[in-house]
Each structure stands twice: as C-alpha cells, then as structure tokens.
Design a protein around this motif. Structure first.
Motif, PDB file in Angstrom:
ATOM      1  N   ARG A 496       6.228 -10.819   6.853  1.00 39.06           N
ATOM      2  CA  ARG A 496       4.785 -10.753   6.622  1.00 39.06           C
ATOM      3  C   ARG A 496       4.334  -9.517   5.849  1.00 39.06           C
ATOM      4  N   TYR A 497       5.160  -8.481   5.829  1.00 41.61           N
ATOM      5  CA  TYR A 497       4.708  -7.195   5.301  1.00 41.61           C
ATOM      6  C   TYR A 497       5.725  -6.621   4.313  1.00 41.61           C
ATOM      7  N   PRO A 498       5.265  -5.812   3.375  1.00 36.97           N
ATOM      8  CA  PRO A 498       6.176  -5.259   2.358  1.00 36.97           C
ATOM      9  C   PRO A 498       7.068  -4.161   2.916  1.00 36.97           C
ATOM     10  N   ARG A 507       5.305  -6.516  -2.717  1.00 39.07           N
ATOM     11  CA  ARG A 507       4.037  -7.130  -3.121  1.00 39.07           C
ATOM     12  C   ARG A 507       3.648  -8.212  -2.119  1.00 39.07           C
ATOM     13  N   MET A 508       2.418  -8.147  -1.615  1.00 39.60           N
ATOM     14  CA  MET A 508       1.961  -9.069  -0.576  1.00 39.60           C
ATOM     15  C   MET A 508       2.063 -10.526  -1.015  1.00 39.60           C
ATOM     16  N   GLY A 509       1.725 -10.796  -2.261  1.00 36.55           N
ATOM     17  CA  GLY A 509       1.684 -12.170  -2.737  1.00 36.55           C
ATOM     18  C   GLY A 509       3.035 -12.852  -2.784  1.00 36.55           C
ATOM     19  N   GLU A 510       4.126 -12.097  -2.572  1.00 36.35           N
ATOM     20  CA  GLU A 510       5.464 -12.682  -2.626  1.00 36.35           C
ATOM     21  C   GLU A 510       5.879 -13.336  -1.306  1.00 36.35           C
ATOM     22  N   PHE A 621      -2.085  -4.609  -0.078  1.00 33.97           N
ATOM     23  CA  PHE A 621      -3.137  -5.611   0.104  1.00 33.97           C
ATOM     24  C   PHE A 621      -4.242  -5.409  -0.939  1.00 33.97           C
ATOM     25  N   ILE A 622      -4.607  -4.157  -1.202  1.00 31.81           N
ATOM     26  CA  ILE A 622      -5.618  -3.871  -2.225  1.00 31.81           C
ATOM     27  C   ILE A 622      -5.145  -4.398  -3.577  1.00 31.81           C
ATOM     28  N   ASN A 623      -3.888  -4.122  -3.913  1.00 31.57           N
ATOM     29  CA  ASN A 623      -3.342  -4.597  -5.185  1.00 31.57           C
ATOM     30  C   ASN A 623      -3.409  -6.116  -5.276  1.00 31.57           C
ATOM     31  N   TRP A 624      -3.057  -6.796  -4.196  1.00 26.18           N
ATOM     32  CA  TRP A 624      -3.108  -8.268  -4.188  1.00 26.18           C
ATOM     33  C   TRP A 624      -4.542  -8.747  -4.399  1.00 26.18           C
ATOM     34  N   LYS A 625      -5.471  -8.166  -3.671  1.00 26.96           N
ATOM     35  CA  LYS A 625      -6.867  -8.589  -3.751  1.00 26.96           C
ATOM     36  C   LYS A 625      -7.437  -8.367  -5.151  1.00 26.96           C
ATOM     37  N   GLU A 626      -7.006  -7.311  -5.800  1.00 30.51           N
ATOM     38  CA  GLU A 626      -7.525  -6.965  -7.131  1.00 30.51           C
ATOM     39  C   GLU A 626      -6.702  -7.586  -8.252  1.00 30.51           C
TER      40      GLU A 626
END
Length: 633
Positions: A496-498, A507-510, A621-626
């Motif tokens: 669930r976590y990097p 990267r969260m999206g992976e 998470f910020i990177n994923w959201k942005e």
C-alpha cells in the motif's frame, strides 16, 4: 513476483589477514582473494544487474607506487566483464613468464588488483542514470594515503537535501545531488578532519612528517569518523568503505533495515549482503556467520584487528520483511523456512475459498520466486488432508471397507506447473497494441490438465505490486484452460505504501491496492477524503520530520482488507475472462508470525522505521494528486 521490481544492491568485502605468499602456499594461487571476490559477487548477482564494480587496496606500498585499483562496468554481464578485464592483466604473464604467477611479491608490486583489501558492488539503479559514473565503488582521492576513501553500499537516504545543506555549511560543493556522493563526502570530510587533528597533535610532539604519516595510519579512529558522519542520516543502509592505508569498515543502519553479514578467522574477514553467498563461496557453516548489529560497524584496522563497534544508538530493529519474502536468495536456511511458513499460513484462507473441495482444485505457482511458499502451502494442505483422514477413519472404524479406505487415501492436492515464463518483450515493439500483445505472451501454460469448467485453479504469487502482468498476461493465459474459478494468492500482504530505503517502489500510483482504495472512495461518494488527505500532507511538509505522521493511512481506513482485495480483483481481471477470479492476500499478522525477526513492514502497514519515511509517503501522495511522476525523495 510476477512483475520485476528493481531493488537493493549487494556488497562484497574481503580482507586478507595474511601475506599474499601465504595464500600461494596454502591455496596454490596469489589470486585467492580475487577468485573469492568473484564468487562472492556471483552468488549475489540477484541483487544487481544494472552494473557492478570492484576496488582493491595494497598494503604497505612504497611512495610512488600505485596501491588503489578500481574497475566498474555496466555491461549486461557486468561481474563477468569486470573479472575478464582483471584476468587479462595476468594473461601475458602466464604466457611469457608463468613462474612469476607464483611470485606474490612481484605480482603485488607490478600488477594492479593484487591487493589484500577487496571490495565489490552489484548495482540495481532505483532512480539514478545507468552510467559508469553511477556504479560503485566510489573513490575520493588524495595524495595523503589516509585521506583516500573507497565506498560502496546498499542504501537510500530520505534526507539528501538536508545532508547536502550540511555539506554546504562545511564549505563543500558536491558535484551532484545524490545520496551516494553525499555520503561519500560526509565520511570524507570527517576523515580529513581526523587526519588533521592527528597531524596537529603529533606535530606538537616534534615528530617528523614522515613519521606522522605512519602514526596517523595507526591511530585513525574509524568509529569516531562514522559516528560523526552518520549522526543525521535518515535511511536504510549497509555501507562498506576502505581508507587508503587499508583500514576498512562495514556499517549497518540503526534500525537494521538493510542486511549485512560477516565472518572472520585468522586468515580472512568477509562481509556480504547475503549469508548464503558467504556460506557457498567459502564453505562456512550457517552458525559461524554473524549479522552486523543495527547501529554498529564491523571495523578492520590495517594491522588486521577486527571489532564490531557501535557508531550510533540502535533504534527498534525493523529489518526489511521484503528481503525475506522476495529479494534475498531463498538458499538461506532461515529465509527458506520463513517462505514455506508464509505458504502454510495461507492454507486456511484458501481452503475456505474453495469450500474445502480439494478434489476439484489444481494448485500451482506463477513466478519461480513463489515456489518455496507454494511448497509450504502444499505441506499445509497435506496436513489438513491427514487430519480429515484421521477423523473420517475414526468416524467409520466400525464399517471400513476396501473401497472406502481406497477412496479416503486417494485424496491429495493436485499439483501442477501451469505458468511458464517464455519470452521477453523486445524493445523494438513500440506501438501500444503490439506491445500489449507481446506482454500477453510473456508466460505460456500447460494445456490439458484442467477439467473444463469444473476445476478451480489456485496460483500462488509471492507479492502483487501493480497487477499489470496478472491482467495483461497470466490471467488471460490460464483462463484458456477453462477453469471454473481462478484464485490468485499473494504470500505477501497488500502493498500500500512506497519504499524509500532502497527498493524501486516510490510512486503511489504504482500500487494496485492504492488504486483500489481510490476507486472505492469514488464509488462510495467519499472523494472529499482524498482532498482532505492531500491538504494534510501539504501542511505536514512545513513540520519538522520528527513530528510528521503518515496521513495516507486515512485513504485505506474506511475499508476492510477484504473489500480492497475484492476491488483489486475487479482491476486485474481482463475483459472477456470467462472464469470467476478472486485475489487472496496474506494477512499482516501472519507475515509477522512467519518472519518474527524482520518486522520492517512499512510497505504493507505504513509504519515507517525512520521519520523520513513519513515525509516520503506524504510527499508521494502529493505528487500523485498533482500528477507529478517524480520520486518523493
């Protein structure tokens, strides 16, 4: 793991404690150390295939003589390429003056790499460019022998920016922003400082500069240098270094995240990332090999003295559990047992999902790395069958017949090898349609062993990260066998976590588990939670990292593990699949039962062993959201 994840590097260190002539006399070759370094690296080639490097140091060489040799390679078979390069140094000698191959003193004085201190490294590049400059060992050069430093390691630092700022404050200007360079320069700075302090002290005693050089070499305090250097490091690391005079060290992070093992006797000192490599290369028994304690360094002085010394107060030990599940070689006795135990602990979940119908179920595993867990599952199934047989024999002991006995004894798990890795996707296939078609054929299967639309197929994987190979290849292929149901079983919990300590999962999206949780939030009208977590993560960046918490945990809190697994099943099931598909994951509690001494579970739990981990996950998470695809550290 059915999808490749790049991960930790590997280190190999050897210190010969006898003169080179000793090894010629006892083992028949002056090149004993080089031969063993080759074996030690080859037995760890699983830890790095992007590049490799070696360095050697010769002890007690006269001024003006070359005493440090280094060679690095990013060839496809880097270890072989390196040692072929080294071997070529000896070919003309062997052909023209073979008697010199037995002359230890001549070889040491005339041929590079013939030294008493040897360091090897295997590289997996998590984010850096795959160039020679990124291959270890790194070298910090100086005309003063005791200011030279060779460094190689298996590590990632979460606070490179902070460490870089400290170097600026010390007056340095590193040539690049990378944790390897930062660590090299930090140790190098305090090595220089220790040299200067010793020089000034001995100078006041009226000792000549030549004599001072020898005294510095004797009195260098490696523990003190490491203590000062590592004071603010936040990360997971096993780092080995050699000072130009021959002093050497292998240090392990305070939480014991990265592995490091060692052995020494009166002939040799050995250290490596994996215990079986030492066992195999040197024929040493399991119980003779020790693990470097967290926050400690194995220190080998120029005179051959060996000690294990604390350079930083150890934290709670959080050794990486992924080492046990997947990354390290399963030839380690403890790892082998733990992987089998992971399989055994899945047995009750699987039996429940197949309604205890062993007769109409075929059991298999997907990648070879899941094979040991699969053996554990089979043992668990056999234990269950034995217990059921005992109960039924007791219940029917008054009316046993030959037919009934035969029927009861015929129950056993149907074990088959179904998925076989067949081809690699070629890079010249560039169009998406062509590429996806190629990926769908990475695995092949064995036909004719499934009863059409009657059998359930259970396939064990050691972990599921993205789920792309399952969706694009494996499930499509095994669905052609026409099973009634396909159950994919992960011997690891949901990722669930990097990671930020050496594995290429940043990267969260992976993560398919994260994708599943986001989809569930959207389906249930809870999208506002995504924005809330984003704002909390943004606000946390202004806090000291010691005050940060992992806000991303809130994304998963509304759902049970089973709900997320069900959503993952939807995500990885290809359109047009005829069989029912279900995904089962190992529980976190069972992971800790199977691997009791390796509690580093942040990939699954979000409980990071260092403060920098919480900063990294919030930034990820910020990177994923942005929509920013950069790493979070």
């Amino acid at each position: 793991m059915s999808e490749q994840i790049k991960h930790e590097c590997g280190i190999a260190f050897i210190r010969l404690r006898k003169p080179l002539s000793y090894y010629q006399e006892k083992y028949g070759t002056v090149l004993y150390g080089l031969n063993k370094l080759y074996l030690l690296m080859e037995k760890q080639h699983n830890r790095g295939q992007d590049g490799a490097g070696i360095a050697t140091i010769k002890l007690n060489m006269k001024p003006g003589s070359r005493y440090i040799s280094r060679y690095r390679s990013k060839a496809k078979n880097a270890v072989s390429d390196i040692f072929e390069y080294v071997q070529n140094k000896f070919v003309p000698i062997q052909e023209n003056s073979p008697e010199l191959m037995k002359d230890a003193e001549w070889l040491k004085n005339n041929v590079s790499f013939v030294g008493e201190v040897l360091l090897g490294h295997l590289r997996y590049g998590t984010h850096g460019k795959n160039s020679i400059e990124n291959c270890h060992p790194f070298l910090r050069q100086n005309n003063w022998m005791t200011r030279n430093l060779v460094l190689a390691g298996n590590f990632n630092m979460t606070n490179v920016d902070e460490l870089l700022e400290q170097l600026y404050e010390l007056g340095q200007h590193p040539k690049e922003k990378a944790d390897t360079v930062t660590v090299l320069e930090k140790i190098g700075h305090f090595l220089d400082d220790e040299n200067q302090q010793l020089f000034d002290s001995f100078k006041q005693e009226g000792i000549t500069n030549v004599e001072i050089t020898e005294k510095i070499s004797t009195h260098l305090n490696i523990q003190k240098i490491l203590k000062r250097s590592a004071k603010d490091w936040d990360g997971g690391y096993a780092i080995s270094g050699i000072v130009g005079n021959g002093d050497a060290f292998v240090m392990r992070d305070p939480a014991g995240i990265r592995p490091a093992f060692y052995y020494y006797d009166d002939e040799i000192v050995i250290a490596a990332s994996e215990r079986p490599a030492i066992q195999t290369a040197f024929n040493i028994q399991f119980n003779q090999i020790k693990e470097i304690k967290p926050g400690h360094a194995l220190i080998i002085k120029k005179d051959g003295h060996v000690s294990e010394e604390m350079y930083r107060e150890p934290d709670e030990k959080r050794a990486c559990s992924f080492e046990r599940i997947y990354f390290s070689r399963g030839s380690d006795a403890d790892i082998y047992k733990e992987r089998k135990r992971l399989g055994q602990l899945l047995c009750s979940q699987i039996l429940e999902k197949i309604n205890y119908d062993i007769k109409n179920t075929v059991f298999s595993f997907i990648p070879n790395t899941a094979e040991v867990s699969f053996y554990g599952l089979v043992e668990g199934l056999n234990h269950h069958i034995t217990e059921q047989l005992r109960k039924q024999l007791n219940a029917n002991k008054e009316s046993l017949t030959e037919d009934l006995i035969t029927e009861l004894l015929s129950v056993r798990p149907r074990i088959e090898k179904l998925a076989i890795k067949d081809v690699k996707l070629r890079t010249f296939i560039t169009q998406d349609a062509d590429r996806q078609d190629m990926v769908a054929h990475v695995y092949d299967t064995t036909y004719g062993i499934i009863n059409n639309y009657e059998d359930t197929l259970v396939a064990v994987d050691d972990s599921i990260v993205r789920g792309t190979t399952l969706k694009q290849s494996i499930i499509k292929i095994i669905d052609r066998l026409h099973p009634k149901k396909i159950i994919i079983v992960s011997s690891a919990p949901q990722i669930r976590y990097p990671d930020c300590y050496g594995i290429d999962m940043s990267r969260m999206g992976e993560f398919v588990a994260f994708e599943a949780a986001i989809q569930l939030l959207k389906e249930r009208g809870m999208e506002s939670l995504i924005e809330d977590v984003y704002q909390k993560c943004k606000a946390s960046l202004s806090l000291p990292k010691t005050e940060m918490i992992n806000h991303v945990k809130e994304i998963y809190e509304p759902f049970t593990d089973e709900e997320i697994s069900a959503q993952i099943t939807k995500i990885i099931t290809p359109a047009g699949t005829n069989a029912e598909v279900e995904v089962i994951y190992q529980t976190l509690d069972n992971l800790h039962i199977a691997c009791p001494d390796h509690s580093g579970d942040w990939y699954f739990s979000g409980n990071y062993p260092t403060p920098g981990g919480n900063k990294v996950v919030n930034k990820a998470f910020i990177n994923w959201k942005e929509g920013n695809n950069q790493r979070a550290y």
